[in-house]
Design a protein around this motif. Structure first.
Motif, PDB file in Angstrom:
ATOM      1  N   VAL A  16      49.143  53.373  36.424  1.00 24.39           N
ATOM      2  CA  VAL A  16      49.474  52.050  35.899  1.00 24.39           C
ATOM      3  C   VAL A  16      49.227  50.953  36.933  1.00 24.39           C
ATOM      4  O   VAL A  16      48.688  49.885  36.608  1.00 24.39           O
ATOM      5  CB  VAL A  16      50.942  52.018  35.424  1.00 24.39           C
ATOM      6  CG1 VAL A  16      51.304  50.636  34.910  1.00 24.39           C
ATOM      7  CG2 VAL A  16      51.165  53.066  34.342  1.00 24.39           C
ATOM      8  N   LYS A  17      49.605  51.195  38.193  1.00 29.99           N
ATOM      9  CA  LYS A  17      49.536  50.145  39.212  1.00 29.99           C
ATOM     10  C   LYS A  17      48.149  49.527  39.406  1.00 29.99           C
ATOM     11  O   LYS A  17      48.035  48.309  39.585  1.00 29.99           O
ATOM     12  CB  LYS A  17      50.076  50.668  40.546  1.00 29.99           C
ATOM     13  CG  LYS A  17      51.582  50.767  40.589  1.00 29.99           C
ATOM     14  CD  LYS A  17      52.106  50.880  42.008  1.00 29.99           C
ATOM     15  CE  LYS A  17      51.622  52.138  42.696  1.00 29.99           C
ATOM     16  NZ  LYS A  17      52.228  52.318  44.021  1.00 29.99           N
ATOM     17  N   PRO A  18      47.072  50.322  39.360  1.00 32.85           N
ATOM     18  CA  PRO A  18      45.751  49.687  39.521  1.00 32.85           C
ATOM     19  C   PRO A  18      45.471  48.611  38.474  1.00 32.85           C
ATOM     20  O   PRO A  18      44.841  47.597  38.780  1.00 32.85           O
ATOM     21  CB  PRO A  18      44.782  50.870  39.374  1.00 32.85           C
ATOM     22  CG  PRO A  18      45.576  52.059  39.797  1.00 32.85           C
ATOM     23  CD  PRO A  18      46.964  51.790  39.314  1.00 32.85           C
ATOM     24  N   PHE A  19      45.970  48.808  37.254  1.00 31.14           N
ATOM     25  CA  PHE A  19      45.733  47.830  36.196  1.00 31.14           C
ATOM     26  C   PHE A  19      46.646  46.616  36.353  1.00 31.14           C
ATOM     27  O   PHE A  19      46.319  45.520  35.899  1.00 31.14           O
ATOM     28  CB  PHE A  19      45.925  48.483  34.828  1.00 31.14           C
ATOM     29  CG  PHE A  19      44.992  49.637  34.595  1.00 31.14           C
ATOM     30  CD1 PHE A  19      43.622  49.441  34.494  1.00 31.14           C
ATOM     31  CD2 PHE A  19      45.471  50.923  34.502  1.00 31.14           C
ATOM     32  CE1 PHE A  19      42.756  50.497  34.288  1.00 31.14           C
ATOM     33  CE2 PHE A  19      44.614  51.995  34.302  1.00 31.14           C
ATOM     34  CZ  PHE A  19      43.247  51.784  34.200  1.00 31.14           C
ATOM     35  N   LEU A  20      47.806  46.792  37.006  1.00 30.80           N
ATOM     36  CA  LEU A  20      48.691  45.656  37.273  1.00 30.80           C
ATOM     37  C   LEU A  20      47.996  44.646  38.184  1.00 30.80           C
ATOM     38  O   LEU A  20      48.055  43.437  37.963  1.00 30.80           O
ATOM     39  CB  LEU A  20      49.989  46.136  37.922  1.00 30.80           C
ATOM     40  CG  LEU A  20      50.911  47.022  37.085  1.00 30.80           C
ATOM     41  CD1 LEU A  20      52.166  47.348  37.871  1.00 30.80           C
ATOM     42  CD2 LEU A  20      51.276  46.351  35.785  1.00 30.80           C
ATOM     43  N   LYS A  21      47.332  45.146  39.200  1.00 31.91           N
ATOM     44  CA  LYS A  21      46.626  44.254  40.126  1.00 31.91           C
ATOM     45  C   LYS A  21      45.446  43.582  39.425  1.00 31.91           C
ATOM     46  O   LYS A  21      45.156  42.414  39.655  1.00 31.91           O
ATOM     47  CB  LYS A  21      46.146  45.049  41.339  1.00 31.91           C
ATOM     48  CG  LYS A  21      47.274  45.612  42.191  1.00 31.91           C
ATOM     49  CD  LYS A  21      46.731  46.432  43.355  1.00 31.91           C
ATOM     50  CE  LYS A  21      47.870  47.022  44.189  1.00 31.91           C
ATOM     51  NZ  LYS A  21      47.346  47.866  45.297  1.00 31.91           N
ATOM     52  N   HIS A  22      44.786  44.350  38.573  1.00 34.08           N
ATOM     53  CA  HIS A  22      43.587  43.836  37.922  1.00 34.08           C
ATOM     54  C   HIS A  22      43.920  42.683  36.962  1.00 34.08           C
ATOM     55  O   HIS A  22      43.158  41.723  36.842  1.00 34.08           O
ATOM     56  CB  HIS A  22      42.891  44.968  37.166  1.00 34.08           C
ATOM     57  CG  HIS A  22      41.577  44.581  36.573  1.00 34.08           C
ATOM     58  ND1 HIS A  22      40.477  44.270  37.346  1.00 34.08           N
ATOM     59  CD2 HIS A  22      41.173  44.438  35.283  1.00 34.08           C
ATOM     60  CE1 HIS A  22      39.455  43.957  36.567  1.00 34.08           C
ATOM     61  NE2 HIS A  22      39.849  44.054  35.302  1.00 34.08           N
ATOM     62  N   TYR A  23      45.062  42.800  36.280  1.00 32.72           N
ATOM     63  CA  TYR A  23      45.438  41.799  35.277  1.00 32.72           C
ATOM     64  C   TYR A  23      46.674  41.002  35.707  1.00 32.72           C
ATOM     65  O   TYR A  23      47.429  40.533  34.868  1.00 32.72           O
ATOM     66  CB  TYR A  23      45.723  42.476  33.933  1.00 32.72           C
ATOM     67  CG  TYR A  23      44.556  43.238  33.363  1.00 32.72           C
ATOM     68  CD1 TYR A  23      43.387  42.588  32.984  1.00 32.72           C
ATOM     69  CD2 TYR A  23      44.616  44.615  33.186  1.00 32.72           C
ATOM     70  CE1 TYR A  23      42.315  43.277  32.441  1.00 32.72           C
ATOM     71  CE2 TYR A  23      43.549  45.320  32.647  1.00 32.72           C
ATOM     72  CZ  TYR A  23      42.398  44.643  32.286  1.00 32.72           C
ATOM     73  OH  TYR A  23      41.338  45.333  31.756  1.00 32.72           O
ATOM     74  N   LYS A  24      46.877  40.786  37.017  1.00 26.68           N
ATOM     75  CA  LYS A  24      48.119  40.180  37.487  1.00 26.68           C
ATOM     76  C   LYS A  24      48.269  38.723  37.050  1.00 26.68           C
ATOM     77  O   LYS A  24      49.375  38.256  36.785  1.00 26.68           O
ATOM     78  CB  LYS A  24      48.232  40.300  39.010  1.00 26.68           C
ATOM     79  CG  LYS A  24      47.143  39.575  39.789  1.00 26.68           C
ATOM     80  CD  LYS A  24      47.338  39.789  41.287  1.00 26.68           C
ATOM     81  CE  LYS A  24      46.236  39.081  42.085  1.00 26.68           C
ATOM     82  NZ  LYS A  24      46.412  39.331  43.541  1.00 26.68           N
ATOM     83  N   ARG A  25      47.178  37.973  36.959  1.00 28.78           N
ATOM     84  CA  ARG A  25      47.275  36.566  36.561  1.00 28.78           C
ATOM     85  C   ARG A  25      47.777  36.452  35.118  1.00 28.78           C
ATOM     86  O   ARG A  25      48.612  35.596  34.806  1.00 28.78           O
ATOM     87  CB  ARG A  25      45.917  35.894  36.700  1.00 28.78           C
ATOM     88  CG  ARG A  25      45.474  35.713  38.147  1.00 28.78           C
ATOM     89  CD  ARG A  25      44.157  34.961  38.228  1.00 28.78           C
ATOM     90  NE  ARG A  25      43.738  34.773  39.617  1.00 28.78           N
ATOM     91  CZ  ARG A  25      42.607  34.172  39.983  1.00 28.78           C
ATOM     92  NH1 ARG A  25      41.786  33.689  39.042  1.00 28.78           N
ATOM     93  NH2 ARG A  25      42.297  34.052  41.252  1.00 28.78           N
ATOM     94  N   THR A  26      47.257  37.309  34.258  1.00 29.15           N
ATOM     95  CA  THR A  26      47.707  37.291  32.866  1.00 29.15           C
ATOM     96  C   THR A  26      49.173  37.683  32.774  1.00 29.15           C
ATOM     97  O   THR A  26      49.933  37.109  31.980  1.00 29.15           O
ATOM     98  CB  THR A  26      46.859  38.255  32.022  1.00 29.15           C
ATOM     99  OG1 THR A  26      45.484  38.015  32.272  1.00 29.15           O
ATOM    100  CG2 THR A  26      47.133  38.084  30.539  1.00 29.15           C
ATOM    101  N   MET A  27      49.610  38.635  33.594  1.00 31.80           N
ATOM    102  CA  MET A  27      51.008  39.064  33.582  1.00 31.80           C
ATOM    103  C   MET A  27      51.927  37.931  34.033  1.00 31.80           C
ATOM    104  O   MET A  27      52.971  37.682  33.418  1.00 31.80           O
ATOM    105  CB  MET A  27      51.191  40.278  34.495  1.00 31.80           C
ATOM    106  CG  MET A  27      52.619  40.807  34.530  1.00 31.80           C
ATOM    107  SD  MET A  27      52.809  42.268  35.583  1.00 31.80           S
ATOM    108  CE  MET A  27      52.508  41.569  37.191  1.00 31.80           C
TER     109      MET A  27
END
Length: 581
Positions: A16-27
């Motif tokens: 999960v964590k790799p995708f958190l960094k990838h989409y952090k602005r949207t989050m």
């Protein structure tokens, strides 16, 4: 496992964590929009409360009414707008992430399906695909996002009240702390074990129901259907009892939560009546403003205990995904050469999660060209043995080798050596010609007609409107069971594999069709190795050898004629099958 906190599971996470960094602005945008939605909801009630109170008295200045009216309209519009945008952004973020997770999971399973089939049953794999990814999706939409938004609101409210009164801000911080931290922690501790049990029971039902629905014919023909229904009812009863305990606790906890919210309203009413003393609608107008703002903000906090409680489910899903091994793509596949004899040596097999051995120390030799029947009741391990012979599973101990090579090392090339005709052969939604050419795309039309003649379908296909180009409906339902099996045999003949595995192909057929199909099978496959898995003894005399598997062990072996003369057990099975008992 349920004692491990979620943050520790996430700390070791590689999914999960790799995708958190990838989409952090949207989050981050989703979190800010969520905060603004609740801010507008609280501000709407705040300005409305002030406006209602202020309108009851003669204003000294028209701006004292006009400004709240404008703000009420602005916050009233802002709340649904921010809510809508927040839902779009947060769901878009989560769906992007989970779609990538699904792709990663499919690719992981694809790399070595044999390994995963050994470690996981079909129900487990479906559980990974259908449940665990959805749990991660809910982890963010129902737990992480609401919790972070609630914390931001908590800090904002305490600081805002501190501007008016530090002691009262401390009191509110303490009461809100009970809702935001104490009740969620209580839910996790008390209901954690129950939720873990609920998920285990659901997974057990999901796995067992999936596998047994697929093998329902085995239960029916072994006359053990009621046994399965009884087991299913017992597990369902345990699940219902566990869910009842969860609901009872949730009702008690929600009552306490509402009591705390009520106390906050009373405390706020008392504080504002003391803080904003005025005459005839002066400073007292702020009383309604502060009190009414509590109710929409309470919605941001009231769901936190449920959200925290569900982390017991989510962390299990994250752990299961991270437990999936990474399979090397560079593994070399071996090609059998020489006589295609099958040797089974001290074979043991069991699923990793199951302590029971499905097969236990089986040794068996199948020379090229032999006709072997494998008998056994449902659950005896005969279908598992067939999967091991095909290389679909890897033995726990021992070996299954084809021409000296372990079958699980042959990979996809096993289809060049072993063909399978199953209980319900599948026909695809394409032409008859394409369906038959699946095993041999280079087959000439003349070859296709030849095999159709050999399996007794030539006249049937000739009489169809478009012949070989006739479209087959989904699953081939326009054809009878016997016709679909003959189609499957035609595929095998076009492929011309040396070994054919018949996995109970005559189940559900009437006796006349069954006998005709058996005669066709053995006539057309006379020069090939045949391994026939069956519980039905009709046509068994065509086999050179019969083995019987029970509880994972080889209990009987010999030719049909030898066993019919000397083996009481085989004699009894034959008598039952023929209706003489």
């Amino acid at each position: 496992m349920h004692n491990i906190p979620l943050f520790k599971v996430l700390a070791k996470d590689t999914w999960v964590k790799p995708f958190l960094k990838h989409y952090k602005r949207t989050m981050i945008a989703a979190l800010l929009l969520g905060f603004m939605m609740f801010f507008c909801a609280g501000a709407l009630m705040f300005t409305s409360g002030f406006l209602i109170s202020r309108s009851a008295s003669i204003p000294e200045n028209i701006l004292l009414v006009y400004v709240p009216i404008v703000l009420t309209r602005a916050f009233g519009i802002g709340r649904p707008v921010f809510r809508y945008i927040e839902r779009l952004v947060s769901h878009n973020w989560v769906l992007k992430m989970t779609s990538q997770l699904r792709l990663k999971l499919y690719n992981t399973l694809e790399k070595d399906a044999v390994f995963f089939k050994r470690r996981y049953s079909l129900g487990d794999i479906l559980g990974l695909l259908a449940e665990d990814i959805n749990h991660i999706q809910n982890l963010y939409l129902r737990t992480i996002f609401p919790t972070i938004i609630a914390w931001i609101l908590y800090v904002f409210l305490v600081i805002g009240l501190g501007v008016f009164s530090i002691p009262f801000a401390f009191l509110m911080a303490l009461m809100l702390f009970g809702i935001i931290f104490v009740l969620p922690l209580w839910s996790v501790v008390v209901n954690g074990a129950r939720q873990e049990k609920e998920k285990q029971l659901k997974n057990e039902l999901y796995s067992e129901l999936t596998d047994n629905v697929i093998g329902v014919s085995d239960w029916i023909f072994s006359q053990r259907g009621q046994e399965y229904v009884s087991w299913h009812d017992q597990v369902e009863k345990k699940l219902q009892d566990t869910q009842a305990s969860l609901r009872k606790f949730n009702r008690r906890r929600d009552f306490i939560l509402q009591v705390i919210i009520g106390l906050i309203v009373v405390a706020l009413l008392f504080w504002t009546s003391q803080q904003f003393i005025g005459d005839h609608g002066g400073a007292a107008n702020w009383i309604a403003a502060f009190v009414l703002s509590v109710f929409p903000l309470a919605d941001a906090f009231s769901g936190l205990p449920d959200a925290a409680q569900e982390t017991n489910i989510y962390k299990d899903s994250i752990k299961r995904l991270n437990d999936l091994p990474i399979i090397s793509e560079n593994s070399t596949k071996k090609v059998p050469e020489g006589p295609l004899d099958i040797e089974i040596q001290h074979l043991v097999f069991q699923y990793e999660k199951d302590s029971r051995k499905v097969l236990n120390d089986i040794s068996l030799s199948i020379p090229q060209g032999e006709k072997l029947a494998i008998l056994g009741r449902s659950g005896s391990g005969k279908s598992t043995l067939a999967s091991l012979i095909r290389g679909d599973l890897t033995p726990t101990n021992g070996n299954v080798v084809l021409a000296g090579i372990a079958t699980e090392q042959i990979g996809d090339e096993i289809s060049e050596y072993i063909g399978v005709i199953q209980q319900t052969p599948y026909l695809f939604h394409t032409t008859i010609l394409n369906n038959l050419r699946i095993g041999n795309e280079q087959a000439e039309v003349a070859e296709v007609w030849e095999v159709l003649k050999r399996v007794g379908l030539e006249q049937l296909v000739e009489n169809l409107p478009d012949g070989l180009n006739t479209m087959v409906d989904e699953a081939g339902l326009r054809f009878s069971g016997g016709e679909r099996h003959r189609m499957a045999l035609a595929r095998i003949l076009l492929k011309d594999v040396p070994i054919v595995l018949l996995d109970e192909p005559t189940v559900g057929l009437d006796p006349i069709t069954e006998q005709a199909l058996i005669d066709t099978f053995f006539e057309q496959l006379s020069e090939k190795t045949i391994i026939w898995i069956t519980h039905h003894l009709q046509g068994i005399e065509k086999m050179q050898r019969v083995v019987f598997i029970e509880d994972g062990q080889l209990e009987m072996s010999g030719s049909p004629f030898e066993l019919a003369k000397s083996n009481p057990r085989y004699q009894k099975l034959k008598a039952i099958d023929e209706g003489r008992v």
